[in-house]
Design an enzyme around this catalytic site. Structure first.
Site, PDB file in Angstrom:
ATOM      1  N   THR A 108     -33.817  33.985  -0.046  1.00 42.90           N
ATOM      2  CA  THR A 108     -33.535  33.190   0.331  1.00 42.90           C
ATOM      3  C   THR A 108     -32.012  32.699  -0.179  1.00 42.90           C
ATOM      4  OG1 THR A 108     -32.818  32.964  -2.512  1.00 42.90           O
ATOM      5  CG2 THR A 108     -34.511  34.255  -1.997  1.00 42.90           C
ATOM      6  N   HIS A 148     -30.647  31.312  -2.206  1.00 42.03           N
ATOM      7  CA  HIS A 148     -30.054  30.729  -2.945  1.00 42.03           C
ATOM      8  C   HIS A 148     -28.610  31.055  -2.846  1.00 42.03           C
ATOM      9  CE1 HIS A 148     -33.314  29.436  -5.725  1.00 42.03           C
ATOM     10  NE2 HIS A 148     -32.196  28.829  -6.419  1.00 42.03           N
TER      11      HIS A 148
HETATM   12  N1  RBF Z   1     -27.827  34.893 -10.359  1.00 47.84           N
HETATM   13  C1  RBF Z   1     -26.700  35.719 -10.311  1.00 47.84           C
HETATM   14  O1  RBF Z   1     -25.599  36.186 -11.709  1.00 47.84           O
HETATM   15  N2  RBF Z   1     -26.657  36.786  -8.915  1.00 47.84           N
HETATM   16  C2  RBF Z   1     -28.363  36.454  -8.027  1.00 47.84           C
HETATM   17  O2  RBF Z   1     -28.068  37.560  -7.352  1.00 47.84           O
HETATM   18  C3  RBF Z   1     -28.428  35.576  -9.115  1.00 47.84           C
HETATM   19  N3  RBF Z   1     -30.137  35.675  -7.842  1.00 47.84           N
HETATM   20  C4  RBF Z   1     -30.681  34.504  -7.715  1.00 47.84           C
HETATM   21  C5  RBF Z   1     -31.683  34.297  -7.539  1.00 47.84           C
HETATM   22  C6  RBF Z   1     -32.442  33.259  -7.202  1.00 47.84           C
HETATM   23  C7  RBF Z   1     -33.928  33.286  -6.257  1.00 47.84           C
HETATM   24  C8  RBF Z   1     -32.309  32.029  -8.392  1.00 47.84           C
HETATM   25  C9  RBF Z   1     -33.945  31.068  -9.111  1.00 47.84           C
HETATM   26  C10 RBF Z   1     -31.688  32.605  -9.238  1.00 47.84           C
HETATM   27  C11 RBF Z   1     -30.908  32.890  -8.809  1.00 47.84           C
HETATM   28  N4  RBF Z   1     -29.508  33.524 -10.042  1.00 47.84           N
HETATM   29  C12 RBF Z   1     -28.500  34.855  -9.843  1.00 47.84           C
HETATM   30  C13 RBF Z   1     -29.222  33.293 -11.622  1.00 47.84           C
HETATM   31  C14 RBF Z   1     -28.908  31.426 -11.307  1.00 47.84           C
HETATM   32  O3  RBF Z   1     -27.037  32.112 -11.555  1.00 47.84           O
HETATM   33  C15 RBF Z   1     -28.620  30.901 -12.664  1.00 47.84           C
HETATM   34  O4  RBF Z   1     -28.376  32.030 -13.400  1.00 47.84           O
HETATM   35  C16 RBF Z   1     -29.800  30.462 -12.626  1.00 47.84           C
HETATM   36  O5  RBF Z   1     -30.297  29.355 -10.895  1.00 47.84           O
HETATM   37  C17 RBF Z   1     -30.551  29.173 -13.311  1.00 47.84           C
HETATM   38  O6  RBF Z   1     -29.227  28.171 -13.234  1.00 47.84           O
END
Ligand code: RBF
Length: 162
Positions: free
Chosen positions: A95, A97
């Site tokens: 993704t 993201h």
């Molecule tokens: N937060 C992390 O700390 N590490 C990740 O690898 C991570 N991957 C994410 C992937 C997706 C698809 C989403 C939606 C969120 C991810 N998040 C990750 C969470 C992000 O840092 C955060 O907490 C959320 O997006 C809410 O603001």
């Protein structure tokens, strides 16, 4: 990856500033907790090893790495800490993201470093897979938490008088 060339836990103890009396805030993400807890524990252990009292270390968790910006910001604005360490782990998936989060956290923490007088240490691991993250959180390549702790003490010592 640059850290292939460096063990993150290796440092010359004689060159690390004494942490006695220093107050350090650590904000860490719950996402990828297997990794972030190991980074957090590494940072705490290294701070204590270099003179920081356990009671002078404050730990605060946030849900994911993106929230490290707010968490670190609140700690910095409180004025209670000589340095703040932000710890997270973002693993590249399928993704976009990954890029959004990495860029967001980097920009947010950078901004804090420019706008406030408390150093914020970048403890965000960004890897392609879980194995690379494990290697950097106490595995083959050391623990980035150790590196963050040493960096925090150096930054405090070097800029305290300015
Ligand atoms: N937060 C992390 O700390 N590490 C990740 O690898 C991570 N991957 C994410 C992937 C997706 C698809 C989403 C939606 C969120 C991810 N998040 C990750 C969470 C992000 O840092 C955060 O907490 C959320 O997006 C809410 O603001």
């Amino acid at each position: 990856m640059a850290t292939e060339l460096k063990n993150l836990s290796s440092y010359d103890p004689s060159k690390v500033a004494d942490g006695s009396g220093r107050k350090v805030g650590i904000v860490y993400a719950e996402w990828n907790e297997e990794i972030t807890y190991a980074l957090r524990d590494g940072a705490v252990k290294t701070l204590i090893k270099n003179g920081v009292s356990q009671s002078d270390i404050t730990l605060t968790s946030v849900p994911g790495s993106f929230e490290l910006i707010f968490g670190a910001s609140q700690m910095v604005k409180s004025g209670k800490y000589d340095a703040v360490i932000a710890i997270g782990c973002v693993i590249r998936g399928d993704t976009p993201h990954f890029d959004y989060i990495c860029e967001g956290v980097t920009a947010g923490l950078s901004r804090l470093n420019v706008e406030y007088d408390t150093p914020v240490i970048f403890g965000l691991i960004t890897t392609n897979n879980l194995q690379q993250a494990q290697e950097r959180s106490g595995g083959r390549l050391g623990n980035k938490g150790d590196e963050c702790a040493v960096t925090a003490l150096q930054m405090i010592a070097q800029f305290k008088h300015i």
